[in-house]
Write a protein that holds these residues in place. Structure first.
Motif, PDB file in Angstrom:
ATOM      1  N   GLY A 188       1.882  -5.009  -1.411  1.00  0.00           N
ATOM      2  CA  GLY A 188       2.619  -3.747  -1.461  1.00  0.00           C
ATOM      3  C   GLY A 188       1.818  -2.654  -2.127  1.00  0.00           C
ATOM      4  N   VAL A 189       1.086  -3.013  -3.192  1.00  0.00           N
ATOM      5  CA  VAL A 189       0.265  -2.019  -3.904  1.00  0.00           C
ATOM      6  C   VAL A 189      -0.796  -1.427  -2.986  1.00  0.00           C
ATOM      7  CG1 VAL A 189      -1.316  -1.647  -5.828  1.00  0.00           C
ATOM      8  CG2 VAL A 189       0.660  -3.143  -6.124  1.00  0.00           C
ATOM      9  N   VAL A 190      -1.375  -2.273  -2.119  1.00  0.00           N
ATOM     10  CA  VAL A 190      -2.466  -1.801  -1.262  1.00  0.00           C
ATOM     11  C   VAL A 190      -2.001  -0.721  -0.289  1.00  0.00           C
ATOM     12  CG1 VAL A 190      -2.227  -3.392   0.695  1.00  0.00           C
ATOM     13  CG2 VAL A 190      -4.507  -2.643  -0.004  1.00  0.00           C
ATOM     14  N   LEU A 191      -0.699  -0.624  -0.044  1.00  0.00           N
ATOM     15  CA  LEU A 191      -0.180   0.418   0.843  1.00  0.00           C
ATOM     16  C   LEU A 191      -0.382   1.814   0.248  1.00  0.00           C
ATOM     17  CD1 LEU A 191       3.144  -1.217   2.102  1.00  0.00           C
ATOM     18  CD2 LEU A 191       0.910  -1.163   3.232  1.00  0.00           C
ATOM     19  N   ALA A 192      -0.691   1.881  -1.063  1.00  0.00           N
ATOM     20  CA  ALA A 192      -0.954   3.174  -1.697  1.00  0.00           C
ATOM     21  C   ALA A 192      -2.247   3.796  -1.194  1.00  0.00           C
ATOM     22  CB  ALA A 192      -1.012   3.021  -3.221  1.00  0.00           C
ATOM     23  N   ILE A 193      -3.136   2.992  -0.598  1.00  0.00           N
ATOM     24  CA  ILE A 193      -4.419   3.523  -0.117  1.00  0.00           C
ATOM     25  C   ILE A 193      -4.553   3.430   1.393  1.00  0.00           C
ATOM     26  CG2 ILE A 193      -5.665   3.164  -2.284  1.00  0.00           C
ATOM     27  CD1 ILE A 193      -6.774   0.559  -1.125  1.00  0.00           C
ATOM     28  N   THR A 194      -3.442   3.209   2.091  1.00  0.00           N
ATOM     29  CA  THR A 194      -3.510   3.231   3.547  1.00  0.00           C
ATOM     30  C   THR A 194      -3.895   4.631   4.014  1.00  0.00           C
ATOM     31  OG1 THR A 194      -1.153   3.736   3.644  1.00  0.00           O
ATOM     32  CG2 THR A 194      -1.784   1.431   3.821  1.00  0.00           C
TER      33      THR A 194
END
Length: 710
Positions: A280-286
């Motif tokens: 979920g955190v990685v969606l901050a850098i999509t």
């Protein structure tokens, strides 16, 4: 023709004038592009606050300090990956202004003979912007050692091409998933306003918006960027402002999250669940990859300015505000974004959120167009129509066929998955996979081209590489929960790219080996058994040097030659406009009143005149053309040749283009028959034909069939 014209000059010096250098661009132009980039590049990463916290805490918040741990993860992830890695490092690795995985591969091919694609021959290099370089005498030994290892290993060359195709396929898959998750997340806000809006209605409304988005792509990056940029600027201003409001109102102590200790505490408390939540955190850098993939549409400085001045600060403030809100309202994590909006701003924010989500889709759509164009020029993708939508910026392109395919795929994914949770799982895999591949290519570039100090290379691998591999392991954990989708996309796209590239290379080398020598051409021309008819014939080929085998095949079956033969070599160069007498650039108009043939005939006449006078050492080559125009070049030989050309032109001009049928050779195995006879020929029958690609007048075009046994 042995002369220097704008093609030679621009292709030879392209590096110094390309979009990557920007030395000649005025600051005002760069600022304009920075403004445009807001509406194209940052919509994806800018709308991540819609769903990051809800996607991270899918099971709710177990401990209040977990919010600080996640905020700390978001802060350092945004700082390390988009800001440090991409803005200040990766953007430097552009290839003549183009970005993306194929640009990195192309850059490596220019500095080492690692490409399997035949674009490094001497004559090819003279009319393209490829520039093979060896490490300088002052270069480090490891650069030379790595270059040698890559050049002498067939496995390394195949692996590099495979990795390039995989990265490119993942970016295209990203271009499918980004519109789906962004629009669904924004439109889902309607459910908070009224119970009449069901999940199915959200899905159908999202599909209608997506169809409209793809329909406006034909207007081009320039117009779309100016239209969307003000909305994204307002969006960033609002989420940043609301972030400050929530930060002051609820819990200013979230500033403690700058201390990475909270990340360690988060993993200590939650262990495996913390690792899983990284998806979920990685969606901050999509959308981060869009900065690199879209650099061809803009410039490096313009993207650096827009990211550092507005995008990064606004995102940090937005996430800090949401974290402050959650510290006092942990039960509302499933809908953090809309619940944290102050009441009077709800509907304005909803409208802007929907518009921003639509624009978010634009980043990877534009990036997809760019990388398809690059893969097409390297022989790794079937022929499609490239529409250059700007006369000022050569990187701004639109591809109708790809736009339609992306639209159909987006509609299918949205209708099939219906929720952002499953799409988010798929989305994360595509995003992190591309980032990891980019880092791998970047390490090769650091060592072999930039000759970066080994300590900096090792530091990059240990910090950035570790972070990306950690995120990759987390998103792969949800493979069966929708994560398989981008890998399925990649498998289909890679199959298409591999089939086309493999047969493309075989065809090129076949033509190279079967080309006709100049002596053989003279022998055929002097053959008395051949019938010569009046007229001018043009034979088209992608070979830069030599007579293509299609001519030998034509003469063997039709013992008739036109009085004048012209062999036309097709090579694509990134030049938008050229002088009228040397057309055509990609943005020059073509019309029947002033066709290519007329320009060609005039240039042939001047060429003949110049060559004669320079061979006689009578006048400088620059003055020879003037003699022809003034009527002074009345030597018998010149007059006869020019009359021959004029008569041939009056008799008629015909364009002969090879309609090659490729089949597997008789000695080939079953794999060759499947690859060539079925897969490649199926693709060839269903893509744009060469006559349309080269814009050849249909009424004067003759296709010559020839069978290639590969």
């Amino acid at each position: 023709m042995g002369r220097n014209d704008s093609f030679d000059m621009e292709s030879g010096n392209f590096n110094s004038t390309s979009a990557s250098s920007n030395k000649g661009r005025a600051l005002w132009v760069i600022l304009q592009l920075a403004f445009q980039s807001m509406g194209i590049v940052y919509g994806d990463i800018g709308t991540s606050p819609l769903y990051v916290f809800s996607s991270t805490f899918t099971q709710g918040i177990a401990h209040n300090d977990d919010i600080l741990g996640v905020l700390s993860l978001i802060f350092y992830t945004l700082t390390l990956i988009p800001l440090f890695k991409y803005v200040f490092v990766v953007l430097r690795a552009n290839d003549n202004g183009d970005g993306g995985t194929f640009a990195l591969y192309s850059l490596l091919c220019r500095y080492a003979e690692v490409g399997l694609i035949p674009n490094q021959r001497v004559k090819d290099a003279q009319v393209s912007n490829y520039d093979l370089e060896s490490p300088s005498n002052n270069g480090l030994k490891r650069a030379s050692w790595l270059k040698s290892k890559l050049e002498n290993s067939l496995f390394s060359k195949l692996f590099l091409l495979f990795a390039t195709m995989l990265g490119t396929s993942m970016v295209i898959g990203d271009g499918v998933l980004t519109p789906c998750i962004s629009v669904l997340s924004a439109v889902g806000g309607l459910k908070q306003a009224t119970s009449a809006i069901t999940d199915d209605r959200v899905v159908w409304l999202s599909i209608a918006i997506l169809v409209g988005l793809f329909m406006v792509q034909r207007f081009g990056t320039d117009k779309v960027g100016y239209t969307f940029a003000p909305i994204i600027c307002v969006w960033f201003g609002l989420i940043g402002g609301i972030g400050v409001f929530n930060f002051i109102k609820y819990d200013p102590t979230v500033l403690k999250a700058i201390n990475p200790k909270y990340i360690i505490d988060y993993f200590t408390r939650n262990k495996k669940d913390a690792w899983i939540s990284l998806g979920g955190v990685v969606l901050a850098i999509t959308g981060t990859e869009a900065m690199f993939a879209d650099v061809g549409h803009f410039t490096v400085p313009s993207i650096q300015i827009s990211m550092c001045s507005l995008t990064y600060p606004a995102l940090i403030l937005a996430y800090m505000g949401q974290a402050s809100f959650l510290r006092k309202n942990t039960s509302l994590v499933s809908d953090t974004f809309y619940k944290s909006i102050p009441g009077p701003l709800y509907w304005p924010m909803f409208v802007i959120a929907v518009l921003a989500a639509i624009i978010a889709s634009q980043a990877m759509i534009s990036g997809t167009f760019s990388i398809i164009q690059q893969s097409l020029s390297l022989g790794c993708f079937p022929r499609v129509k490239i529409v250059h939508t700007s006369a000022k910026y050569e990187g701004q392109v639109y591809i109708p066929e790809i736009n339609f395919i992306l639209m159909v795929a987006c509609v299918a994914v949205t209708a099939g998955f219906k929720s952002t949770t499953k799409i988010g799982n798929a989305y994360g895999i595509a995003v992190v996979f591309v980032m990891a591949l980019t880092s791998a290519f970047l390490v090769l570039i650091m060592i072999m081209i930039w000759k970066t100090h080994i300590l900096l290379v090792v530091s990059y691998i240990l910090v950035i590489g570790f972070v990306e591999l950690l995120y990759l392991s987390s998103v792969l954990y949800k493979f069966d929960q929708g994560g398989y989708l981008p890998l399925a996309f990649a498998a289909i796209l890679m199959s298409i790219m591999y089939i086309w590239n493999d047969v493309y290379r075989r065809k090129y080398f076949y033509e190279l080996n079967q080309k006709m020598s100049l002596e053989k051409l003279k022998e055929i021309a002097s053959n008395s058994d051949l019938c010569r008819i009046p007229g001018l014939a043009m034979f088209y080929s992608e070979l830069v040097q030599g007579i293509p085998p299609i001519f030998k095949h034509y003469v063997a079956n039709v013992p008739v030659l036109h009085s004048v033969l012209v062999f036309v070599s097709i090579k694509s160069l990134p030049i938008s406009k050229v002088a009228a007498e040397e057309r055509y650039g990609y943005n020059d108009e073509r019309n029947e009143q002033e066709p290519f043939e007329k320009v060609l005939v005039e240039r042939l006449k001047k060429f003949i005149n110049r060559e004669f006078w320079t061979s006689q050492n009578m006048v400088p080559s620059g003055e020879a053309e003037a003699k022809l125009v003034d009527g002074d070049g009345d030597e018998e030989g010149i007059v006869k040749e020019i009359e021959t050309i004029e008569k041939a032109c009056e008799a008629g001009i015909v364009h002969l283009i090879g309609e090659n049928e490729v089949i597997a050779s008789k000695g080939g195995g079953i794999w060759d028959r499947i690859l060539i006879d079925y897969a490649y020929n199926f693709l060839k029958r269903n893509v744009r034909q060469s006559g349309k690609v080269f814009d050849i007048p249909h009424k004067r075009m003759v296709k010559v069939g020839m069978k290639y046994e590969l």
